[in-house]
Design an enzyme around this catalytic site. Structure first.
Site, PDB file in Angstrom:
ATOM      1  N   LYS A 169       1.059  -1.090   0.281  1.00  0.00           N
ATOM      2  CA  LYS A 169      -0.551  -0.538  -0.076  1.00  0.00           C
ATOM      3  C   LYS A 169       0.853   1.113   0.187  1.00  0.00           C
ATOM      4  O   LYS A 169       1.255   1.912   0.948  1.00  0.00           O
ATOM      5  CB  LYS A 169      -0.654   0.022   0.881  1.00  0.00           C
ATOM      6  N   GLU A 244       9.228   1.606  11.124  1.00  0.00           N
ATOM      7  CA  GLU A 244      11.101   2.655  11.004  1.00  0.00           C
ATOM      8  C   GLU A 244       9.349   4.026  11.192  1.00  0.00           C
ATOM      9  O   GLU A 244       9.117   4.034   9.837  1.00  0.00           O
ATOM     10  CB  GLU A 244      11.023   2.614   9.399  1.00  0.00           C
ATOM     11  N   CYS A 278      12.603  11.566   7.423  1.00  0.00           N
ATOM     12  CA  CYS A 278      12.712  11.208   8.613  1.00  0.00           C
ATOM     13  C   CYS A 278      14.177  11.173  10.039  1.00  0.00           C
ATOM     14  O   CYS A 278      14.076  11.199  10.956  1.00  0.00           O
ATOM     15  CB  CYS A 278      12.614   9.762   8.566  1.00  0.00           C
ATOM     16  N   GLU A 376       9.135  15.946  15.978  1.00  0.00           N
ATOM     17  CA  GLU A 376       8.929  15.705  14.628  1.00  0.00           C
ATOM     18  C   GLU A 376       8.241  17.232  13.792  1.00  0.00           C
ATOM     19  O   GLU A 376       6.960  16.709  13.444  1.00  0.00           O
ATOM     20  CB  GLU A 376       8.578  14.053  14.201  1.00  0.00           C
TER      21      GLU A 376
END
Length: 469
Positions: A169, A244, A278, A376
């Site tokens: 996906k 992750e 990231c 973040e």
């Protein structure tokens, strides 16, 4: 329009009546539509993957390598097309799309092929036992929008190399590179059902994959919040999970470092891909005695990052990928100002419109408790923090729920290494160390579980079996 899914070795209609618009973030125009897939689509894809598994896992490693080589050839032949696709639906500058968004998957797939060809599937002796590794089974791969080809290749290639079948996906925000990859896989002649693609949203298609009882493993890259949900759903069937997730990575510049170089590279590592990375080095930690000089250097470096159309010559930063991300980053910049950080350059305003553009932004006088130092942001926002000793620098670096990446700079490599060993992160760059597609990638703490890339990435998709004699 890519209003189909890829199931059982062929493009097929989705059972979904609705579609999802794919938006070009540089001009906010609809450039394509994909199916808003359903749980029924996932069922079809998983059934095909399950059916194909026995024959695929029984293939010799050499045969799997030949298929992957054909996929690599296809990606290499279509580099320019893939770069233009990524420039359009993600907003990455064309030069970056060529070098990083397409170049990195080529390097990763090349590395996986090297690992596969050298890997000993015959096993190893341990006393009266033979320890072997076997494919985990059907893998559900759920990938993000920020590196829409690399993140797919980093999961699909090692899974296929291991002998697993895959249901992918891709992110609905930037899905077109994954569709192009599915075309390449189809042309490469992979057996039907070994690779499948179902488009749609995370709450529908992603959750159906994570919860599916016939999926043996789910590999997810995305936010920590979404990763928790994936793990929760996967726990019901006790399937393997690889996550992750997010990061808030520190760049520790020690007093004896080449300050100009460390700041220049640090700014680049914070702003690459418009900060939508990231492992971006979003917290720059500088000795108090060098703080003002570092802030001035960072501001000067940031102002060289030309913001503009991804296809325009000289553009170094493109737009953010979506309206949601645009609003989120602007909110964080405003929060930084409200909490007392000093806006050195950038901010929320730009003359570029339409498009989801945010200028390269540098904050000074940031403290570890501020929101911009803890959350973040996923945009071109750098926070510069001061420290007064090496121990203080390590404390600030580790004062985060994340542990994905970090960097350390020092004129003394041994000193840099010693500090790097103290930082709780999955990978640490020392004096600008380059990305290695064969080295394991993943995080500590809330940055995830498991590792991608190289031998460690292959072994995520293998079960360990002991045969006793």
């Amino acid at each position: 329009m890519r209003d189909v899914i890829y199931v059982g070795g062929a493009w097929a209609d989705s059972s979904a009546p609705a579609t999802i618009d794919v938006i070009n973030p540089a001009n906010e125009q609809v450039i394509d539509r994909i199916p808003a897939g359903t749980a029924a689509d996932v069922d079809r894809a998983v059934a095909q993957a399950r059916r194909a598994l026995p024959a695929w896992e029984a293939t010799a490693p050499e045969e799997r390598a030949a298929h992957l080589e054909a996929i690599l050839t296809g990606i290499t032949a279509r580099q320019d097309e893939l770069a233009r696709i990524i420039a359009a639906d993600l907003g990455a500058p064309y030069a970056l799309a060529q070098k990083v968004h397409v170049g990195t998957p080529i390097a990763v797939l090349t590395g996986i092929l090297d690992v596969l060809r050298a890997y000993d599937f015959a096993g190893e002796r341990c006393g009266d036992s033979l320890i072997v590794r076997e494919p985990v089974g059907v893998v559900g791969a759920i990938t993000p929008w920020n590196y829409p080809l690399h993140q797919v290749v980093a999961k699909v290639a090692p899974a296929l190399a291991a002998g697993c079948t895959v249901v992918l996906k891709p992110s609905e925000i930037a899905p077109l590179a994954a569709y192009a990859l599915a075309d390449i896989i189809d042309e490469a002649g992979l057996p039907p059902g070994v690779f499948n693609l179902v488009s749609g949203t995370g709450p529908v298609v992603g959750e159906a994959i994570a919860a599916h009882e016939d999926v043996d493993m789910v590999s997810f890259t995305g936010s920590t919040r979404a990763g928790r949900r994936v793990a929760e759903l996967a726990a019901a069937s006790v399937k393997r999970v690889a996550l992750e997730l997010g990061g808030k990575s520190p760049n520790v510049i020690l007093p004896d470092a080449d300050l100009a170089l460390a700041v220049k590279v640090g700014v680049a590592k914070a702003f690459v891909n418009s900060g939508q990375t990231c492992n971006a080095l979003t917290r720059m930690l500088v000795p108090l005695a060098l703080y003002d000089e570092a802030v001035a250097l960072a501001a000067k470096a940031a102002e060289r990052y030309t913001l503009g159309d991804p296809l325009a010559e000289g553009t170094r930063l493109g737009p953010l990928a979506s309206r949601v991300q645009f609003d989120r980053v602007r909110d964080h910049i405003e929060r930084g100002v409200e909490e007392g950080a000093r806006l050195v350059t950038g901010g929320t305003e730009t003359s570029l419109a339409p498009g989801y553009y945010v200028p390269p932004t540098v904050f000074a006088d940031v403290t570890p408790s501020m929101t911009i130092a803890r959350e973040e942001i996923f945009g071109p926002v750098l926070s510069i923090l001061a420290y007064d000793s090496e121990d203080d620098a390590v404390r600030i670096a580790n004062d985060t729920p994340y542990g994905l990446a970090a960097a350390v700079w020092s004129a003394d490599p041994d000193r840099a290494l010693a500090v790097a060993r103290r930082i709780k992160a999955g990978q640490v760059e020392i004096n600008g160390g380059r990305f290695n597609p064969l080295a394991p990638f993943g995080g500590y703490k809330q940055s995830g579980l498991g590792r991608e890339l190289g031998r460690h990435g292959l072994e995520e998709f293998l079960e360990v079996k002991s045969l006793q004699f």
